[in-house]
Design an enzyme around this catalytic site. Structure first.
Site, PDB file in Angstrom:
ATOM      1  N   ASP A 152      31.124  48.642  38.560  1.00  0.00           N
ATOM      2  CA  ASP A 152      31.617  47.276  38.716  1.00  0.00           C
ATOM      3  C   ASP A 152      32.492  47.200  39.960  1.00  0.00           C
ATOM      4  O   ASP A 152      33.425  47.988  40.108  1.00  0.00           O
ATOM      5  CB  ASP A 152      32.418  46.856  37.475  1.00  0.00           C
ATOM      6  CG  ASP A 152      32.639  45.349  37.435  1.00  0.00           C
ATOM      7  OD1 ASP A 152      31.868  44.607  38.075  1.00  0.00           O
ATOM      8  OD2 ASP A 152      33.586  44.907  36.749  1.00  0.00           O
ATOM      9  N   TYR A 154      34.713  44.677  42.835  1.00  0.00           N
ATOM     10  CA  TYR A 154      35.881  43.785  42.772  1.00  0.00           C
ATOM     11  C   TYR A 154      35.866  43.014  44.077  1.00  0.00           C
ATOM     12  O   TYR A 154      36.799  43.078  44.854  1.00  0.00           O
ATOM     13  CB  TYR A 154      37.115  44.688  42.634  1.00  0.00           C
ATOM     14  CG  TYR A 154      38.435  44.052  42.296  1.00  0.00           C
ATOM     15  CD1 TYR A 154      38.613  43.303  41.140  1.00  0.00           C
ATOM     16  CD2 TYR A 154      39.542  44.244  43.136  1.00  0.00           C
ATOM     17  CE1 TYR A 154      39.862  42.763  40.829  1.00  0.00           C
ATOM     18  CE2 TYR A 154      40.784  43.708  42.827  1.00  0.00           C
ATOM     19  CZ  TYR A 154      40.927  42.969  41.668  1.00  0.00           C
ATOM     20  OH  TYR A 154      42.162  42.446  41.356  1.00  0.00           O
ATOM     21  N   HIS A 159      39.260  36.095  43.655  1.00  0.00           N
ATOM     22  CA  HIS A 159      39.637  36.736  42.394  1.00  0.00           C
ATOM     23  C   HIS A 159      40.717  37.795  42.619  1.00  0.00           C
ATOM     24  O   HIS A 159      41.737  37.821  41.927  1.00  0.00           O
ATOM     25  CB  HIS A 159      38.406  37.363  41.731  1.00  0.00           C
ATOM     26  CG  HIS A 159      38.718  38.197  40.523  1.00  0.00           C
ATOM     27  ND1 HIS A 159      39.181  37.641  39.342  1.00  0.00           N
ATOM     28  CD2 HIS A 159      38.647  39.533  40.310  1.00  0.00           C
ATOM     29  CE1 HIS A 159      39.378  38.616  38.465  1.00  0.00           C
ATOM     30  NE2 HIS A 159      39.072  39.769  39.017  1.00  0.00           N
ATOM     31  N   ARG A 168      51.201  41.229  40.765  1.00  0.00           N
ATOM     32  CA  ARG A 168      52.001  41.964  41.746  1.00  0.00           C
ATOM     33  C   ARG A 168      52.854  40.995  42.543  1.00  0.00           C
ATOM     34  O   ARG A 168      53.714  40.326  41.990  1.00  0.00           O
ATOM     35  CB  ARG A 168      51.092  42.845  42.617  1.00  0.00           C
ATOM     36  CG  ARG A 168      50.561  44.083  41.881  1.00  0.00           C
ATOM     37  CD  ARG A 168      49.765  44.984  42.794  1.00  0.00           C
ATOM     38  NE  ARG A 168      48.646  44.277  43.404  1.00  0.00           N
ATOM     39  CZ  ARG A 168      47.430  44.176  42.850  1.00  0.00           C
ATOM     40  NH1 ARG A 168      47.176  44.781  41.717  1.00  0.00           N
ATOM     41  NH2 ARG A 168      46.477  43.517  43.438  1.00  0.00           N
ATOM     42  N   GLU A 225      34.291  37.798  32.369  1.00  0.00           N
ATOM     43  CA  GLU A 225      34.292  37.797  33.827  1.00  0.00           C
ATOM     44  C   GLU A 225      32.913  37.350  34.278  1.00  0.00           C
ATOM     45  O   GLU A 225      31.905  37.953  33.899  1.00  0.00           O
ATOM     46  CB  GLU A 225      34.643  39.189  34.389  1.00  0.00           C
ATOM     47  CG  GLU A 225      36.103  39.541  34.150  1.00  0.00           C
ATOM     48  CD  GLU A 225      36.573  40.802  34.890  1.00  0.00           C
ATOM     49  OE1 GLU A 225      35.721  41.615  35.297  1.00  0.00           O
ATOM     50  OE2 GLU A 225      37.799  40.952  35.047  1.00  0.00           O
ATOM     51  N   ASP A 259      31.261  40.550  32.164  1.00  0.00           N
ATOM     52  CA  ASP A 259      32.076  41.750  31.982  1.00  0.00           C
ATOM     53  C   ASP A 259      33.237  41.394  31.046  1.00  0.00           C
ATOM     54  O   ASP A 259      34.344  41.098  31.487  1.00  0.00           O
ATOM     55  CB  ASP A 259      32.582  42.204  33.359  1.00  0.00           C
ATOM     56  CG  ASP A 259      33.429  43.454  33.275  1.00  0.00           C
ATOM     57  OD1 ASP A 259      33.341  44.164  32.273  1.00  0.00           O
ATOM     58  OD2 ASP A 259      34.186  43.705  34.238  1.00  0.00           O
ATOM     59  N   GLN A 266      43.806  46.250  28.878  1.00  0.00           N
ATOM     60  CA  GLN A 266      43.623  46.597  30.300  1.00  0.00           C
ATOM     61  C   GLN A 266      44.962  46.738  31.020  1.00  0.00           C
ATOM     62  O   GLN A 266      45.183  47.693  31.769  1.00  0.00           O
ATOM     63  CB  GLN A 266      42.779  45.502  30.968  1.00  0.00           C
ATOM     64  CG  GLN A 266      42.431  45.778  32.427  1.00  0.00           C
ATOM     65  CD  GLN A 266      41.688  44.592  33.073  1.00  0.00           C
ATOM     66  OE1 GLN A 266      41.342  43.616  32.415  1.00  0.00           O
ATOM     67  NE2 GLN A 266      41.452  44.702  34.378  1.00  0.00           N
ATOM     68  N   TYR A 270      45.640  50.602  32.554  1.00  0.00           N
ATOM     69  CA  TYR A 270      44.878  50.767  33.799  1.00  0.00           C
ATOM     70  C   TYR A 270      45.572  51.598  34.877  1.00  0.00           C
ATOM     71  O   TYR A 270      44.939  52.054  35.818  1.00  0.00           O
ATOM     72  CB  TYR A 270      44.451  49.404  34.349  1.00  0.00           C
ATOM     73  CG  TYR A 270      45.432  48.715  35.270  1.00  0.00           C
ATOM     74  CD1 TYR A 270      45.193  48.658  36.647  1.00  0.00           C
ATOM     75  CD2 TYR A 270      46.576  48.094  34.772  1.00  0.00           C
ATOM     76  CE1 TYR A 270      46.070  48.010  37.494  1.00  0.00           C
ATOM     77  CE2 TYR A 270      47.451  47.448  35.615  1.00  0.00           C
ATOM     78  CZ  TYR A 270      47.197  47.412  36.978  1.00  0.00           C
ATOM     79  OH  TYR A 270      48.071  46.776  37.805  1.00  0.00           O
ATOM     80  N   LYS A 279      37.500  47.418  28.913  1.00  0.00           N
ATOM     81  CA  LYS A 279      36.221  46.951  29.454  1.00  0.00           C
ATOM     82  C   LYS A 279      34.997  47.579  28.773  1.00  0.00           C
ATOM     83  O   LYS A 279      33.938  46.967  28.736  1.00  0.00           O
ATOM     84  CB  LYS A 279      36.129  47.334  30.938  1.00  0.00           C
ATOM     85  CG  LYS A 279      37.222  46.763  31.812  1.00  0.00           C
ATOM     86  CD  LYS A 279      36.822  45.411  32.337  1.00  0.00           C
ATOM     87  CE  LYS A 279      37.772  44.969  33.436  1.00  0.00           C
ATOM     88  NZ  LYS A 279      37.393  43.647  33.956  1.00  0.00           N
TER      89      LYS A 279
HETATM   90 MN    MN Z   1      34.463  42.989  36.233  1.00  0.00          MN
END
Ligand code: MN
Length: 441
Positions: A152, A154, A159, A168, A225, A259, A266, A270, A279
């Site tokens: 997957d 990103y 996004h 953040r 997702e 997804d 998560q 993560y 996931k």
């Molecule tokens: Mn994804």
């Protein structure tokens, strides 16, 4: 620049003439009756695997609201000139068919397209026609490929920016590497299911900011997702790399991809290695694999990449596609509400760059690998491809057409994604990927 229009053409031909004078893709008509706005036009002809009460698993193509049993066409000699291996369509996955190579699979599509043309009588008047064309509602679609590996990415800048702002620093939303390489992670292939398969709400650990130690239980922030994925159609050996220029030879086709993501699990797990149990409990794909060549009329250039990418990621042609995307949320037994409208064309990193990056270190790929785009968010608030973004981390609940509100997915909600391309009278679509979220076991 002008051109001469013949004056004596009937309306339909005039329409075709005008179309052909501006588009390299001729308009086609078929004798098969098609529902209005069907994704499965004569231009599409995606491959899938189906079975029925009477029929063992086999490979078909979608046309309108019907499925074409390719094994019957093969048995009746319609593909005689293609010299296909015996029983190639009597399989429970597309892998062997894909393995014949694009030259062969393109010829199969072209042959079927020819058989469906208005003026072609070979199948239309053949006694076998009733066995070849089966109503879609009479068949069960199966997972189209045996998936060896799933990655997957990103790759949507919208996004990644939204997530960076939420979790953040709004001033430095993108991490320093983001514009230099297509960020990705290795996902779980075993839990990828075909559209229509329900998913159970996962259980796991979470620790909210206000908790002093982690707790265990069903996820409280279930999300989708909105993604598209490509399926690789050619293998490489360990140590080999795929250049951007040849990447599309390795991409057989595309599917819609949900997804499913448990945001609370998560968020806690993560760091530092990335997504894991948040996931890997399930991902859903659409049943029909749309070959890349069917999307050719919708090819376009992607966003300008700044700063310039390293040479191994540079592209000499356009690799993005104009694919309109929608997400619908349907509470149990109620009407569905459209909650997102996005487009694949927004993707910052394209599929050729993803595949080039994935293999630049010598990582091998196999036929049937699935590589998903990452959440496809657009620039506006109604084009965000996840509830995390649509509800801005749960702070702005969505109001559905039923009057109910949602921040995340509730038990027994169904998530439905659609995707299609449309231009100059040509429509090619993916149908849908649908999945219901069942309560935790
Ligand atoms: Mn994804």
């Amino acid at each position: 620049m002008g051109f001469l229009i013949p004056l004596n053409l009937p309306t339909l031909q005039l329409h075709k003439f005008l179309h052909m004078s501006t588009s390299p893709f001729p308009l086609l008509t078929t004798w098969v009756e098609l529902p209005k706005n069907t994704d499965f036009t004569i231009y599409n002809l995606p491959f899938g695997v189906f079975q029925s009460k009477k029929l063992s698993p086999r490979i078909g193509m979608a046309i309108g609201d019907q499925v074409i049993d390719l094994s019957i066409l093969d048995q009746e000699g319609f593909f005689a000139n293609l010299f296909l291996p015996e029983g190639i369509f009597l399989k429970d996955s597309l892998n062997d068919l894909i393995g014949l190579g694009k030259v062969k699979t393109k010829k199969i599509r072209e042959r079927v397209q020819q058989l469906l043309l208005q003026e072609n009588e070979e199948l239309r008047t053949h006694s076998i026609r009733g066995k070849v064309l089966i109503k879609s509602k009479e068949v069960e679609m199966l997972l189209p490929v045996k998936i060896g590996d799933y990655t997957d990415f990103y790759s949507s800048i919208e996004h990644a920016t939204n997530v960076g702002k939420m979790f953040r620093d709004p001033e430095n939303a993108l991490l320093p590497n983001w514009r230099h390489l297509p960020v990705g992670y290795h996902g779980r292939a075993s839990s990828i299911v075909v559209s229509g398969t329900p998913i159970h709400r996962p259980k796991g650990q979470f620790k909210d900011a206000n908790m002093d130690k982690p707790a265990f239980g069903p996820s409280r922030s279930m999300d989708f997702e909105l993604e598209l994925a490509f399926i690789t159609g050619k293998s490489t050996q360990l140590g080999e790399s795929i250049a951007t220029q040849e990447a599309e030879d390795y991409i057989f086709g595309m599917v819609l991809f949900n997804d499913w993501s448990a945001r609370d699990i998560q968020a806690w797990e993560y760091v530092p290695l990335g997504p894991f149990l948040g996931k890997n409990f399930g991902s859903s794909i659409s049943a029909w694999v749309v070959p890349l060549e069917a999307l050719e009329p919708f090819r376009l250039a992607g966003p300008v990449q700044e700063p310039e990418v390293l040479p191994y990621l540079s592209c000499s042609k356009a690799h993005n596609f104009d694919i309109q995307l929608e997400v619908w949320l349907q509470p149990d037994g109620k009407e569905a509400s459209k909650i997102c409208t996005s487009n694949f064309k927004y993707m910052y990193w394209n599929m050729a760059q993803q595949l080039a990056h994935h293999t630049v270190n010598g990582c091998n790929v196999n036929i049937g690998d699935v590589m998903a785009s990452g959440t496809i968010s657009g620039p506006t608030e109604d084009s965000f491809g996840s509830l995390l973004e649509l509800s801005w981390k749960g702070t702005r609940p969505l109001t559905l057409d039923t009057g109910e509100s949602r921040t995340f997915i509730q038990d027994n909600d169904t998530v439905l994604m659609r995707g299609y391309s449309e231009k100059d009278g040509i429509r090619v679509g993916f149908g849908e990927v649908r999945g219901k979220l069942l309560p935790a076991t």
